[in-house]
Design a protein around this motif. Structure first.
Motif, PDB file in Angstrom:
ATOM      1  N   GLU A  12       0.815  -1.214   0.000  1.00 56.32           N
ATOM      2  CA  GLU A  12       0.000   0.000   0.000  1.00 56.32           C
ATOM      3  C   GLU A  12       0.851   1.267   0.000  1.00 56.32           C
ATOM      4  O   GLU A  12       0.331   2.373  -0.191  1.00 56.32           O
ATOM      5  N   CYS A  15       1.369   5.204  -2.620  1.00 52.78           N
ATOM      6  CA  CYS A  15       0.052   5.354  -3.260  1.00 52.78           C
ATOM      7  C   CYS A  15      -0.470   4.023  -3.787  1.00 52.78           C
ATOM      8  O   CYS A  15      -1.214   3.990  -4.777  1.00 52.78           O
ATOM      9  N   ASN A  56       3.428   8.448   4.837  1.00 50.56           N
ATOM     10  CA  ASN A  56       2.404   9.387   4.370  1.00 50.56           C
ATOM     11  C   ASN A  56       2.034   9.203   2.905  1.00 50.56           C
ATOM     12  O   ASN A  56       1.364  10.064   2.327  1.00 50.56           O
ATOM     13  N   CYS A  59      -1.886   7.080   2.471  1.00 47.95           N
ATOM     14  CA  CYS A  59      -3.180   7.762   2.406  1.00 47.95           C
ATOM     15  C   CYS A  59      -3.323   8.622   1.154  1.00 47.95           C
ATOM     16  O   CYS A  59      -4.217   9.458   1.066  1.00 47.95           O
ATOM     17  N   SER A  60      -2.431   8.451   0.165  1.00 42.81           N
ATOM     18  CA  SER A  60      -2.529   9.228  -1.066  1.00 42.81           C
ATOM     19  C   SER A  60      -2.758   8.291  -2.247  1.00 42.81           C
ATOM     20  O   SER A  60      -2.574   7.071  -2.137  1.00 42.81           O
ATOM     21  N   THR A  61      -3.159   8.851  -3.363  1.00 45.19           N
ATOM     22  CA  THR A  61      -3.543   8.046  -4.521  1.00 45.19           C
ATOM     23  C   THR A  61      -2.655   8.342  -5.727  1.00 45.19           C
ATOM     24  O   THR A  61      -2.056   9.418  -5.823  1.00 45.19           O
TER      25      THR A  61
END
Length: 310
Positions: A12, A15, A56, A59-61
């Motif tokens: 994961e 991204c 961090n 939690c981003s795409t």
């Protein structure tokens, strides 16, 4: 020693693009960290950046600011080069990068202070059989013969590059965003023709004109490396860095600059360095670095036919 922490092993991370079971030679992009900040002359903290960046990206795409999508891009996280012995770390990085370059693998490095770019550029030099260009985006030129007596400091990055076989002269280097200079750099600048656009130039000439000039000078190289010191940005956009300088690039200028460089030049690899999270509780510099990386990957994804437009 190259070490993979829990985030480097997590699919994961980055991204959701990380492929922990894929060989680096099969990846579209390899990313690795060098959590070393022993080459600083002022404030430390950049060693914390690789780990925090990984955390961090959960939690981003994988999308660009134009809302295009690239979830089929295969990224392999190689881990971090850890250790206390700078000479040993630098030698390992140099060998690792040379192997990636020989295999034609694009890569991204996360520092660390700017001294960690030295072994990366040495590795590129070892892996190529041709000259290459370097675009140095920074508040400082890092052309000191030695800073505080250290020839491998974060202020000597590109002076060491000029010693490489495939960096024939200052024509291989192009500097953008500069707004501070050391005494020996000033003397060196007076005696040599350095391709440089200061932050002042970027504002008054316009960032697109600066990018066009850079592209015109760098187009003669089949392969170009970008090193992006986060202090190229104005402290208002990235306060968490060791040697901030007022009057830097805006976030929009930086993104426009990358768009033009990645679209019109063959960027073989790039780094983002000098993010020091401990110096800014808001983590603005870390988020800026994350955006620079994900936007650059979008351009690489597009070149590979792996960008899905909205």
């Amino acid at each position: 020693m190259l070490v993979k922490n829990e985030f480097a092993k997590n699919g994961e991370t980055w991204c959701g693009l990380n492929r922990p079971d894929m060989k680096e030679s099969d990846a579209d992009v390899v990313i690795f960290g060098i959590p070393f900040d022993g080459g600083v002359s002022y404030r430390g903290g950049a060693a914390e950046a690789p780990k925090l960046l990984r955390e961090n990206t959960l939690c981003s795409t994988p999308c660009t600011e134009r809302l295009d999508w690239y979830d089929s891009l295969n990224v392999v996280d190689g881990g971090d080069f850890e250790g206390e012995d700078r000479e040993e770390i630098f030698a390992e990085v140099q060998a690792y990068v040379a192997d990636l370059v020989k295999k034609g693998v694009r890569f991204t490095m996360v520092g660390g202070d700017h001294s960690v770019t030295i072994p990366v550029e040495r590795g590129i030099n070892d892996g190529l059989e041709e000259d290459f260009g370097i675009i140095h985006i920074d508040a400082h030129m890092d052309l000191c013969e030695a800073l505080e007596g250290d020839p491998l400091s974060h202020g000597s990055t590109e002076r060491r590059a000029l010693e490489l076989e495939h960096v024939k002269s200052l024509e291989n280097l192009y500097f953008i965003g500069i707004r501070s200079i050391e005494p020996d750099e000033f003397a060196f600048h007076k005696e040599n023709n350095i391709q440089v656009k200061t932050a002042y130039d970027c504002y008054h000439e316009g960032i697109e004109a600066v990018a066009d000039d850079c592209i015109a000078k760098m187009k003669k190289f089949n392969k170009v490396y970008i090193t992006f010191d986060i202090d190229a940005l104005d402290p208002g956009y990235a306060a968490g860095t060791g040697t901030p300088q007022f009057g830097g690039l805006t976030s929009r200028m930086a993104l426009t600059l990358l768009e033009k460089l990645f679209t019109e030049l063959n960027i073989m690899a790039f780094d983002v360095v000098e993010i020091a999270p401990v110096l800014d509780p808001s983590l603005a510099a870390m988020y800026a670095g994350r955006k620079l990386i994900t936007e650059a990957w979008g351009y690489w994804a597009e070149s590979l036919g792996k960008l899905e437009k909205k």
